[in-house]
Design a protein around this motif. Structure first.
Motif, short mmCIF file in Angstrom:
data_model
loop_
_atom_site.label_atom_id
_atom_site.label_comp_id
_atom_site.label_asym_id
_atom_site.label_seq_id
_atom_site.Cartn_x
_atom_site.Cartn_y
_atom_site.Cartn_z
N GLU A 132 0.83 -1.20 0.00
CA GLU A 132 0.00 0.00 0.00
C GLU A 132 0.87 1.25 0.00
OE1 GLU A 132 -2.60 -0.09 3.33
OE2 GLU A 132 -3.79 -1.78 2.58
N GLN A 133 0.28 2.34 -0.44
CA GLN A 133 0.95 3.62 -0.33
C GLN A 133 1.19 3.94 1.15
OE1 GLN A 133 2.19 5.76 -2.47
NE2 GLN A 133 1.40 5.00 -4.43
N PRO A 134 2.30 4.63 1.47
CA PRO A 134 2.54 4.98 2.87
C PRO A 134 1.43 5.90 3.39
CG PRO A 134 4.03 6.20 1.44
CD PRO A 134 3.35 5.18 0.58
N MET A 135 1.13 5.75 4.65
CA MET A 135 0.21 6.66 5.30
C MET A 135 0.80 8.07 5.29
SD MET A 135 -1.03 6.34 9.26
CE MET A 135 -1.37 4.60 9.03
N ARG A 136 -0.04 9.08 5.14
CA ARG A 136 0.42 10.47 5.23
C ARG A 136 0.00 11.05 6.58
NH1 ARG A 136 -1.74 11.18 0.01
NH2 ARG A 136 -3.75 10.85 1.02
N ALA A 137 0.87 11.83 7.18
CA ALA A 137 0.57 12.45 8.47
C ALA A 137 0.90 13.94 8.39
CB ALA A 137 1.36 11.80 9.60
N VAL A 138 0.01 14.76 8.94
CA VAL A 138 0.17 16.21 8.89
C VAL A 138 0.05 16.77 10.29
CG1 VAL A 138 -0.68 18.38 7.92
CG2 VAL A 138 -0.89 16.25 6.59
N ILE A 139 1.01 17.60 10.69
CA ILE A 139 0.92 18.34 11.95
C ILE A 139 0.25 19.67 11.66
CG2 ILE A 139 2.20 19.39 13.84
CD1 ILE A 139 4.33 17.28 13.49
N ASP A 140 -0.98 19.82 12.12
CA ASP A 140 -1.80 20.99 11.78
C ASP A 140 -2.57 21.42 13.03
OD1 ASP A 140 -3.31 22.95 10.59
OD2 ASP A 140 -4.51 21.60 9.35
N PRO A 141 -1.90 22.09 13.97
CA PRO A 141 -2.53 22.40 15.27
C PRO A 141 -3.88 23.09 15.14
CG PRO A 141 -0.20 22.92 15.33
CD PRO A 141 -0.52 22.59 13.89
N SER A 142 -4.02 24.07 14.24
CA SER A 142 -5.24 24.87 14.13
C SER A 142 -6.18 24.40 13.02
CB SER A 142 -4.88 26.34 13.90
OG SER A 142 -4.06 26.84 14.94
N LEU A 143 -5.84 23.29 12.37
CA LEU A 143 -6.64 22.74 11.27
C LEU A 143 -6.85 23.79 10.17
CD1 LEU A 143 -9.29 20.38 12.92
CD2 LEU A 143 -7.21 19.81 11.66
N LYS A 144 -5.73 24.25 9.63
CA LYS A 144 -5.77 25.18 8.50
C LYS A 144 -5.87 24.46 7.16
CE LYS A 144 -2.81 28.53 10.91
NZ LYS A 144 -1.49 29.23 10.88
N ILE A 145 -5.88 23.16 7.16
CA ILE A 145 -5.83 22.39 5.93
C ILE A 145 -7.04 22.67 5.05
CG2 ILE A 145 -6.99 20.32 6.87
CD1 ILE A 145 -4.83 18.68 5.28
N ASP A 146 -6.80 22.78 3.76
CA ASP A 146 -7.87 23.02 2.79
C ASP A 146 -8.62 21.71 2.54
OD1 ASP A 146 -9.43 23.47 0.53
OD2 ASP A 146 -7.90 24.65 -0.50
N PRO A 147 -9.93 21.71 2.70
CA PRO A 147 -10.68 20.46 2.49
C PRO A 147 -10.60 19.94 1.06
CG PRO A 147 -12.17 22.34 2.74
CD PRO A 147 -10.81 22.82 3.11
N HIS A 148 -10.13 20.76 0.13
CA HIS A 148 -10.04 20.33 -1.27
C HIS A 148 -8.61 19.96 -1.69
CE1 HIS A 148 -14.16 21.65 -1.77
NE2 HIS A 148 -13.83 22.84 -1.27
N CYS A 149 -7.67 19.92 -0.75
CA CYS A 149 -6.29 19.57 -1.11
C CYS A 149 -6.19 18.07 -1.40
CB CYS A 149 -5.32 19.98 0.00
SG CYS A 149 -5.41 18.97 1.48
N LYS A 150 -5.06 17.68 -2.01
CA LYS A 150 -4.89 16.28 -2.42
C LYS A 150 -4.98 15.31 -1.24
CE LYS A 150 -1.87 17.13 -6.45
NZ LYS A 150 -1.54 18.56 -6.26
N LEU A 151 -4.36 15.67 -0.14
CA LEU A 151 -4.34 14.76 1.00
C LEU A 151 -5.73 14.47 1.54
CD1 LEU A 151 -1.27 16.13 3.01
CD2 LEU A 151 -1.34 14.20 1.45
N MET A 152 -6.66 15.37 1.32
CA MET A 152 -8.03 15.19 1.81
C MET A 152 -8.93 14.52 0.78
SD MET A 152 -8.39 16.58 4.93
CE MET A 152 -10.03 17.33 5.12
N ARG A 153 -8.46 14.38 -0.46
CA ARG A 153 -9.38 13.97 -1.53
C ARG A 153 -8.95 12.75 -2.34
NH1 ARG A 153 -14.46 15.87 -0.88
NH2 ARG A 153 -14.39 17.99 -0.08
N ASP A 154 -7.69 12.29 -2.19
CA ASP A 154 -7.23 11.26 -3.13
C ASP A 154 -7.53 9.83 -2.69
OD1 ASP A 154 -5.38 10.81 -1.12
OD2 ASP A 154 -3.66 11.54 -2.26
N GLY A 155 -8.12 9.65 -1.52
CA GLY A 155 -8.55 8.32 -1.10
C GLY A 155 -7.52 7.50 -0.35
#
Length: 315
Positions: free
Chosen positions: A150-173
């Motif tokens: 399998e593809q490696p798991m991705r991990a993001v340190i994002d204390p305030s949850l600034k991540i864009d809901p439409h970015c690749k990490l949130m959408r590629d499955g």
């Protein structure tokens, strides 16, 4: 015991245990990396290369994983993943130029090596700044995956949850873990992000307590990753996240790539040099220029074996 060979007197370590004869042969032919490659300040790679071939890297990876748990504990006195840092710099030690559009600046061979390192890792970790700036996928694409891998798991340190809901990490499955703090405002943001996710997305949010310096507790993050089966963790940036890992001596290996370019508009300094790496408990094993024109230095905790007999052959 140790035996002297007939080729210059290099010592070979022989390890006996309840293994099959085949396994003993594999171990016996591998000289201890930290004896074959003495720590150095600046030395050409050709002076460090033993005259023997490296075993298949994937079999090396499996062998190290099978024996790695006790080694990890002895190296870092902790039951946490082995952390391998990869960082790319320009000639002045900058990691990016905010005056330019984000783009790759290392050689093709260096990029291939990065994807080999991802393939060897159970997870890849970055800070939220890298996600906002680059919108990365952090997947293995330039080289083939193993059958059934399998593809490696991705991990993001994002204390305030600034991540864009439409970015690749949130959408590629693919599997993604997002570490954040547990304030009321952030938890509300977490609920909003969850509402945006499709059922096929494998994104998990994990709240982490803040440490004394008002940032997320890195050891707790590593512990959460370990609970999810992560033994080998690749740390890809950005510079603030890398600096915190180094300051807390949580990096076990480092691969530093310096490309023959100079950022001259709005360079982002890495604040990382030999002194910082040494203060983090790392020793310089070798330097080489085998990835086209990039200069590569390879660092490791002193008690930790490098995953290949010839240093430059991993990753």
């Amino acid at each position: 015991f140790e035996a002297m060979d007939g080729n210059g007197g290099r010592r070979h370590s022989w390890i006996f245990s309840n293994l099959t004869f085949f396994s003993i042969v594999l171990v016996a032919i591998r000289p201890h990396p930290l004896r074959a490659y003495s720590p150095c300040q600046s030395v050409g790679f050709t002076h460090l290369q033993p005259k023997m071939s490296c075993p298949n890297l994937l079999s090396v990876q499996r062998r190290y994983r099978s024996a790695g748990r006790s080694l990890r504990c002895s190296v870092a006195q902790r039951n946490l993943p082995v952390v391998t840092l990869k960082i790319a710099l320009d000639e002045n030690g900058a990691v990016d130029d905010l005056g330019l559009t984000s783009k790759r600046f290392t050689s093709e061979k260096s990029l291939d090596a990065v994807h080999r390192l991802r393939r060897c890792s159970d997870a890849v970790l970055v800070g939220i700044g890298t996600v906002v700036r680059d919108d990365p996928s952090l997947t293995v694409r330039r080289i083939p995956m193993l059958e059934g891998q399998e593809q490696p798991m991705r991990a993001v340190i994002d204390p305030s949850l600034k991540i864009d809901p439409h970015c690749k990490l949130m959408r590629d499955g693919y599997k993604t873990l997002i570490f954040h703090c547990d304030t009321e405002e952030v938890m509300k943001r977490r609920n909003d992000l969850t509402d945006h996710l499709e059922a096929t997305n494998q994104v998990s949010f994990i709240s982490i307590p803040m440490s004394g310096n008002r940032s997320l507790d890195l050891r707790r993050i590593l512990d959460e990753l370990s609970k999810r089966g992560v033994e080998e963790l690749m740390l890809e940036g950005g510079p603030a996240t890398v600096k915190r890992f180094l300051e807390q001596k949580l990096v076990d290996r480092a691969i530093v790539i310096v490309a023959p370019v100079k950022f001259d508009q709005m360079p982002v300094p890495s604040l990382i040099d030999h002194h910082v790496l040494k203060a983090a408990g790392l020793v310089l094993l070798a330097e080489h220029r085998e990835w086209d024109n990039d200069s590569v230095s390879l660092w490791s905790k002193e008690q930790l074996d490098w995953p290949s007999a010839v240093v430059s052959e991993w990753p």
